[in-house]
Design an enzyme around this catalytic site. Structure first.
Site, PDB file in Angstrom:
ATOM      1  N   GLU A  97     -16.366  12.392   4.064  1.00 21.59           N
ATOM      2  CA  GLU A  97     -15.945  11.561   5.199  1.00 21.59           C
ATOM      3  C   GLU A  97     -16.243  12.280   6.506  1.00 21.59           C
ATOM      4  O   GLU A  97     -16.049  13.483   6.617  1.00 21.59           O
ATOM      5  CB  GLU A  97     -14.436  11.299   5.060  1.00 21.59           C
ATOM      6  CG  GLU A  97     -13.880  10.288   6.019  1.00 21.59           C
ATOM      7  CD  GLU A  97     -12.396   9.987   5.738  1.00 21.59           C
ATOM      8  OE1 GLU A  97     -11.999   9.780   4.581  1.00 21.59           O
ATOM      9  OE2 GLU A  97     -11.636   9.991   6.720  1.00 21.59           O
ATOM     10  N   ASP A  99     -15.266  11.713  10.472  1.00 22.26           N
ATOM     11  CA  ASP A  99     -14.305  10.888  11.225  1.00 22.26           C
ATOM     12  C   ASP A  99     -14.338  11.020  12.724  1.00 22.26           C
ATOM     13  O   ASP A  99     -14.288  12.128  13.248  1.00 22.26           O
ATOM     14  CB  ASP A  99     -12.868  11.355  10.907  1.00 22.26           C
ATOM     15  CG  ASP A  99     -12.398  10.952   9.552  1.00 22.26           C
ATOM     16  OD1 ASP A  99     -12.899   9.968   9.025  1.00 22.26           O
ATOM     17  OD2 ASP A  99     -11.508  11.644   9.027  1.00 22.26           O
ATOM     18  N   GLU A 101     -11.521   9.472  15.399  1.00 23.03           N
ATOM     19  CA  GLU A 101     -10.309   8.656  15.550  1.00 23.03           C
ATOM     20  C   GLU A 101      -9.856   8.789  16.992  1.00 23.03           C
ATOM     21  O   GLU A 101      -9.846   9.890  17.541  1.00 23.03           O
ATOM     22  CB  GLU A 101      -9.179   9.134  14.639  1.00 23.03           C
ATOM     23  CG  GLU A 101      -9.438   8.877  13.178  1.00 23.03           C
ATOM     24  CD  GLU A 101      -8.240   9.236  12.287  1.00 23.03           C
ATOM     25  OE1 GLU A 101      -7.139   9.517  12.818  1.00 23.03           O
ATOM     26  OE2 GLU A 101      -8.426   9.248  11.075  1.00 23.03           O
TER      27      GLU A 101
END
Ligand SMILES: *[C@@H]1O[C@H](CO)[C@@H](O)[C@H](O)[C@H]1NC(C)=O
Length: 282
Positions: A97, A99, A101
């Site tokens: 993953e 990311d 955010e």
């Protein structure tokens, strides 16, 4: 089929996609019961969040190495408690993953841009930044460049983080599991803003984040195996071989010195047995 780059020492078949198109064509709305909307003939996508639910979408395609750009305009005003995510992820317990955010904040207080990299199910590699602009006033471009040697996070073309392939030093790197882009807007007021101290003010709902100009220069897995081709590079602005060159290195240093607010690699309290191995390799 053109000549192939034998990256994984497997015969490789070329399937490169360049998608600069319509959210109708490239994405599926995955949840939110009508709160996610594709507008303007597929050129704009909005996610919304209210007290009942957030919303989200994902790309139809999976990628195995890609340069992904997305323009996002974040929830304006009092966005405290909200989180807008934009990430690449594979599936399963040992997933990879990458990311981005965005943690909302009270009006006038800065958003936190949170980044992380998971390899084979293991994350704990958070780096957080403030931004050098107001991400709610306009669209800005958030990019993930994922090639066999680097994962580079970029904001408006400026690299902010470079996760290098250090497999030769025994550190896992995402390179075998195809990933999709996912994005969502949801309520996380139990932790997002000042560690959960500031709650979502639902009188401001619905909260809306907007997306446009999604672009994926990507390789995709073909016929169930992990294959990718070098032409992606020459055909798509060289991202296959791209790294952070010396000019970009200067820019990244500027961001990290002035805007980085958390780096797992300097969190000795959290890792009393010693920092993760990649932290000591420059
Ligand atoms: C919100 O603003 C406060 C005050 O400037 C800051 O300490 C915090 O890091 C900001 N971001 C979040 C997500 O809480």
């Amino acid at each position: 089929m053109k000549s192939c780059y034998l990256f994984l020492a497997v015969a490789c078949s070329l399937l490169v996609i360049a998608s600069a198109g319509s959210f109708y064509q490239d994405c599926d709305i995955t949840w939110g019961d009508g709160r996610a909307k594709i507008l303007n003939n597929g050129q704009l996508l909005t996610l919304s969040l209210d007290k009942t639910s957030g919303s989200g979408f994902r790309t139809k395609n999976e990628y195995l190495f890609a340069k992904i750009d997305m323009q996002i305009k974040l929830v304006p005003g009092n966005s405290a408690g909200t989180v807008t995510t934009y990430y690449l992820s594979s599936e399963g317990p040992t997933h990879d993953e990458i990311d981005f955010e965005f943690l909302g904040n009270l009006s006038g207080d800065p958003y936190t841009l949170h980044t992380n990299v998971f390899t084979q199910g293991k994350g704990n590699r958070e780096m957080q930044f403030k931004l050098w602009f107001d991400p709610t006033m306009d669209f800005h471009t958030y990019s993930i460049l994922w090639n066999p040697r680097h994962v580079i996070f970029m904001v408006d073309g400026t690299p902010i983080r470079d996760f290098k392939n250090l497999e030769s030093r025994g550190i896992a790197f995402p390179k075998n599991q195809p990933m999709r882009i996912y994005s969502s807007l949801w309520n996380a007021d139990d932790w997002a803003t000042r560690g959960g101290a500031v709650k979502t003010d639902w009188s401001n709902a619905p909260f809306v984040a907007s997306y446009r100009n999604f672009n994926a220069d990507a390789c995709v897995p073909a016929s169930g195996t992990s294959k990718c081709a070098s032409n992606a590079a020459s055909n798509n602005g060289g991202w296959w071989n791209q790294e952070v060159d010396s000019t970009a290195q200067e820019r990244m240093k500027w961001v990290q010195q002035n805007y980085m607010i958390y780096n797992y690699c300097s969190d000795l309290k959290r890792f009393p047995q010693g920092l993760p191995p990649e932290c000591s390799i420059a």
